[in-house]
Structure formats: structure tokens, C-alpha cells
Write a protein that holds these residues in place. Structure first.
Motif, PDB file in Angstrom:
ATOM      1  N   ALA A   1      34.417  48.958  35.785  1.00  0.00           N
ATOM      2  CA  ALA A   1      33.915  49.981  35.891  1.00  0.00           C
ATOM      3  C   ALA A   1      33.173  50.823  34.834  1.00  0.00           C
ATOM      4  O   ALA A   1      32.299  51.698  35.062  1.00  0.00           O
ATOM      5  CB  ALA A   1      34.861  51.070  36.494  1.00  0.00           C
ATOM      6  N   GLY A   2      33.442  50.528  33.483  1.00  0.00           N
ATOM      7  CA  GLY A   2      32.878  51.320  32.407  1.00  0.00           C
ATOM      8  C   GLY A   2      31.691  50.505  31.972  1.00  0.00           C
ATOM      9  O   GLY A   2      31.158  50.933  31.034  1.00  0.00           O
ATOM     10  N   ASN A   3      31.638  49.288  32.632  1.00  0.00           N
ATOM     11  CA  ASN A   3      30.311  48.576  32.207  1.00  0.00           C
ATOM     12  C   ASN A   3      29.694  47.910  33.622  1.00  0.00           C
ATOM     13  O   ASN A   3      29.985  46.944  34.107  1.00  0.00           O
ATOM     14  CB  ASN A   3      30.547  47.460  31.516  1.00  0.00           C
TER      15      ASN A   3
ATOM     16  N   SER B   1      36.511  46.815  51.018  1.00  0.00           N
ATOM     17  CA  SER B   1      37.685  46.602  50.716  1.00  0.00           C
ATOM     18  C   SER B   1      37.972  46.485  49.025  1.00  0.00           C
ATOM     19  O   SER B   1      39.149  46.916  48.519  1.00  0.00           O
ATOM     20  CB  SER B   1      38.433  45.353  51.252  1.00  0.00           C
ATOM     21  N   LEU B   2      37.159  46.434  48.467  1.00  0.00           N
ATOM     22  CA  LEU B   2      37.168  46.251  47.015  1.00  0.00           C
ATOM     23  C   LEU B   2      36.881  47.516  46.383  1.00  0.00           C
ATOM     24  O   LEU B   2      35.861  47.841  45.545  1.00  0.00           O
ATOM     25  CB  LEU B   2      36.123  45.243  46.346  1.00  0.00           C
ATOM     26  N   THR B   3      37.684  48.673  46.585  1.00  0.00           N
ATOM     27  CA  THR B   3      37.685  50.013  46.277  1.00  0.00           C
ATOM     28  C   THR B   3      37.902  50.463  44.905  1.00  0.00           C
ATOM     29  O   THR B   3      37.580  51.425  44.343  1.00  0.00           O
ATOM     30  CB  THR B   3      38.600  50.918  47.299  1.00  0.00           C
TER      31      THR B   3
ATOM     32  N   LEU C   1      41.945  39.714  44.746  1.00  0.00           N
ATOM     33  CA  LEU C   1      41.071  40.424  43.799  1.00  0.00           C
ATOM     34  C   LEU C   1      41.769  42.066  43.992  1.00  0.00           C
ATOM     35  O   LEU C   1      42.112  42.299  42.825  1.00  0.00           O
ATOM     36  CB  LEU C   1      39.740  40.853  44.126  1.00  0.00           C
ATOM     37  N   ARG C   2      42.398  42.205  45.137  1.00  0.00           N
ATOM     38  CA  ARG C   2      42.810  43.681  45.218  1.00  0.00           C
ATOM     39  C   ARG C   2      44.439  43.692  44.699  1.00  0.00           C
ATOM     40  O   ARG C   2      44.736  44.512  43.896  1.00  0.00           O
ATOM     41  CB  ARG C   2      42.906  44.276  46.544  1.00  0.00           C
TER      42      ARG C   2
ATOM     43  N   VAL D   1      41.337  44.956  34.224  1.00  0.00           N
ATOM     44  CA  VAL D   1      39.981  44.188  34.512  1.00  0.00           C
ATOM     45  C   VAL D   1      38.987  45.198  35.183  1.00  0.00           C
ATOM     46  O   VAL D   1      37.790  45.082  34.829  1.00  0.00           O
ATOM     47  CB  VAL D   1      40.384  42.839  35.182  1.00  0.00           C
ATOM     48  N   TYR D   2      39.468  45.953  36.064  1.00  0.00           N
ATOM     49  CA  TYR D   2      38.479  46.760  37.050  1.00  0.00           C
ATOM     50  C   TYR D   2      37.811  48.045  36.095  1.00  0.00           C
ATOM     51  O   TYR D   2      37.045  48.293  36.180  1.00  0.00           O
ATOM     52  CB  TYR D   2      39.231  47.152  38.340  1.00  0.00           C
TER      53      TYR D   2
END
Length: 313
Positions: free
Chosen positions: A220-222, A250-252, A207-208, A215-216
Motif C-alpha cells: 500500500a505504501g508503494n 475480495s482483496l480489500t 492472500l486475505r 506485506v500489504y
């Protein structure tokens, strides 16, 4: 042949910076989490093997609503892994405890025990508020589900099941049998939890590295989308609660709130737990209890996040 395979893999990694980055993240997450996983497995196997559920039942209040509250808080003193908590709840019910009380303890013990809280503090060392948020969200989940179950449940919803398909009770009779049971339980839980940790670390690394930044940015906006995505991911990954904080940390690229919901939902309901609960209490129980727990965990995790992390977390 093995030498050729090793050289091929090494060359593949060296030729791909993204693959090397993913491998680095995987190793970092796994190494950070494994000591807490080992401590948690040993501690929970010890309690499941040497502490009788009858002890918990004796110290619980007789008033059922108060007993649900006490069973939730008991998770601090009697920690257990998800694997061990299901058969303990089954034995509590067999010994006459109200099902809501047993199920509250089943949800609480893997989620708010000291090993989980310490691992969360280490994983989120830059965000100490995550420890309080996880504690509040997880305890709230256990209590709310317990009180709802107390109000709506019917005896016919809980059957005998067909035995847990994932792991069995950790108990035993006699000192030698108990020691053997402890060793078998700890070995089984460590292998199972370690395999899920490896899967979780691999998914976190992928994912990172491989998911586009856009996508992130959308997640982050929703926050609602982020919360739902992380809740479903928690169900599918089925991580051990002593190690899941390192995967979440880890999913910073994600906000704190969805990661908190991930930590609250995971120990309460995942694919492994649903299978175990169906085996211990019957399918009629699982199809009612799992959706209830999932929805309450999302609500309590989100509420705790808004209180402790702020509306923009």
C-alpha cells in the motif's frame, strides 16, 4: 473411510479460525462470481457459434487505423470470452482482415463487454468509478496494442501455428452442427473457466487470511510494487473476465489501483492466452505479442486508475 475423512476435515476447519475464514471467503467469492461466469460463457459461445467473423469484417472501415478503432469498440456489441476470441481472430485474419484489426477485437471483446462491466459494478458496488476505469483501461489497451502492431508488425510474425492447445473454434456448418458446437463450446468454456475461478477464489482467500498484514502495508505504501505484483498475479491466475472482478474486490487490503491493473491485464494476457495464441498464430507471434500486451495493459490500467480513481487509489 470417506466418513472418517469428512470428520477429519470438519474437525480441522473447526479447530482453525483462519482456515474457516479462508473457506468462508472462498465460498463467498465463488458464489458471487458463478452467475456472471455462466451468463458470459453462454453469451460468448452463442456469438462465437452463430455469428460469422465475416459479418464483423463487412462492417469495419476500410481505412486500417479507423478499422482498429472500430474493432476495439465492437467488443461492446460482440462480447466473447478469452477462449473464443482467439479462434475468431484467427478466422478474421484468414478472411483477409488486417492482423492488427483482428487482434484488437481479440483483446477488446473479453474485456469491455456488458457482462464484464456489470459484474465489475456488482463486485465493486462501493466504488462505481472502477467500472469506468476498467472500461477505459481495457479499451485503451486494445486500441494502443492494435495501433502499435499496425505500425511495427511483419507478415512473417504470424504463422498458422499448430492449433490451439486449449480450445478449438466454436463454429460449425448446419443447424445441428452449430447447436452441437454451441453445447460443446459452452460446456468446455464453463468447465475451464470454473476451474480457474476456483483457483482464483482459493488464492484470494489465502492472500486475505495467511499473508501477514505487514506485506500489504508495504504494498500500500508503494503503488509501483503493488501494480507489478497484481499484474503478474493476473497473468498466472488466468481468470475468466466475467468473474475476475469478484476476486479483485475480495482483496480489500490492497489499494484500488493495483486491483484495477489486475482487471486490465488479466483478459489481455495470461498463461492460458499465451498458449492459445502460440497454437493459433505460432510461437514467433506469441513471444512478441504477449510482452507488448503486458506492458501496454499495465500502462493503460495505471493511467485509467490515475484519471478515474485518483493518484492515491
Amino acid at each position: 473411510m470417506l466418513l472418517f475423512t469428512h470428520e477429519y476435515i470438519a474437525g480441522l476447519i473447526e479447530g482453525s479460525p483462519r482456515l474457516l475464514a479462508a473457506l468462508t471467503i472462498f465460498i463467498a467469492v465463488f458464489i458471487q462470481a458463478i452467475p456472471f461466469l455462466i451468463v458470459g460463457v453462454v453469451l460468448s459461445a452463442s456469438i462465437a457459434t452463430f455469428v460469422s467473423p465475416a459479418l464483423l469484417q463487412r462492417v469495419l472501415p476500410r481505412q486500417r487505423h479507423a478499422a482498429v478503432g472500430a474493432a476495439g469498440v465492437a467488443g461492446l456489441a460482440l462480447p466473447g470470452c478469452e477462449c473464443g476470441s482467439v479462434p475468431v481472430a484467427r478466422r478474421l485474419i484468414d478472411q483477409g482482415a488486417p492482423s492488427a484489426v483482428a487482434l484488437t477485437f481479440m483483446l477488446s471483446a473479453p474485456a469491455i463487454n456488458p457482462v464484464v462491466l456489470v459484474s465489475t459494478a456488482v463486485a465493486f458496488s462501493g466504488h462505481p468509478e472502477m467500472v469506468a476505469a476498467r472500461f477505459a483501461g481495457s479499451l485503451g489497451t486494445a486500441l494502443v496494442v492494435g495501433w502499435i502492431w499496425l505500425a511495427i508488425s511483419k507478415k512473417k510474425w504470424i504463422g498458422r501455428g499448430n492449433g490451439s492447445p486449449v480450445c478449438s473454434s466454436h463454429g460449425g456448418d448446419g443447424s445441428n452442427s452449430r447447436l452441437h458446437g454451441f453445447a460443446a463450446a459452452a460446456r468446455h468454456d464453463l468447465v475451464q473457466a470454473g476451474s480457474f475461478l476456483a483457483l482464483g477464489a482459493a488464492v484470494a482467500a489465502a492472500l486475505r487470511v495467511f499473508v501477514p498484514a505487514a506485506v500489504y502495508e508495504h504494498i500500500a505504501g508503494n503503488l509501483l510494487v503493488g501494480v507489478l505484483v497484481m499484474a503478474v498475479l493476473a497473468v498466472l491466475l488466468a481468470l475468466c473476465s466475467e468473474a475476475d472482478a469478484f476476486v479483485a474486490a475480495s482483496l480489500t487490503m490492497l489499494p484500488l489501483l493495483p486491483r484495477l491493473v489486475f482487471l486490465v491485464v488479466g483478459p489481455a494476457v495470461d498463461v492460458k492466452l499465451v498458449a492459445m495464441q502460440a497454437g493459433a498464430f505460432g510461437h514467433s507471434f506469441a513471444v512478441r505479442f504477449a510482452p507488448l500486451t503486458f506492458l501496454v495493459a499495465i500502462a493503460c490500467g495505471s493511467a485509467a486508475g490515475l484519471v478515474f480513481l485518483g493518484a492515491t487509489a
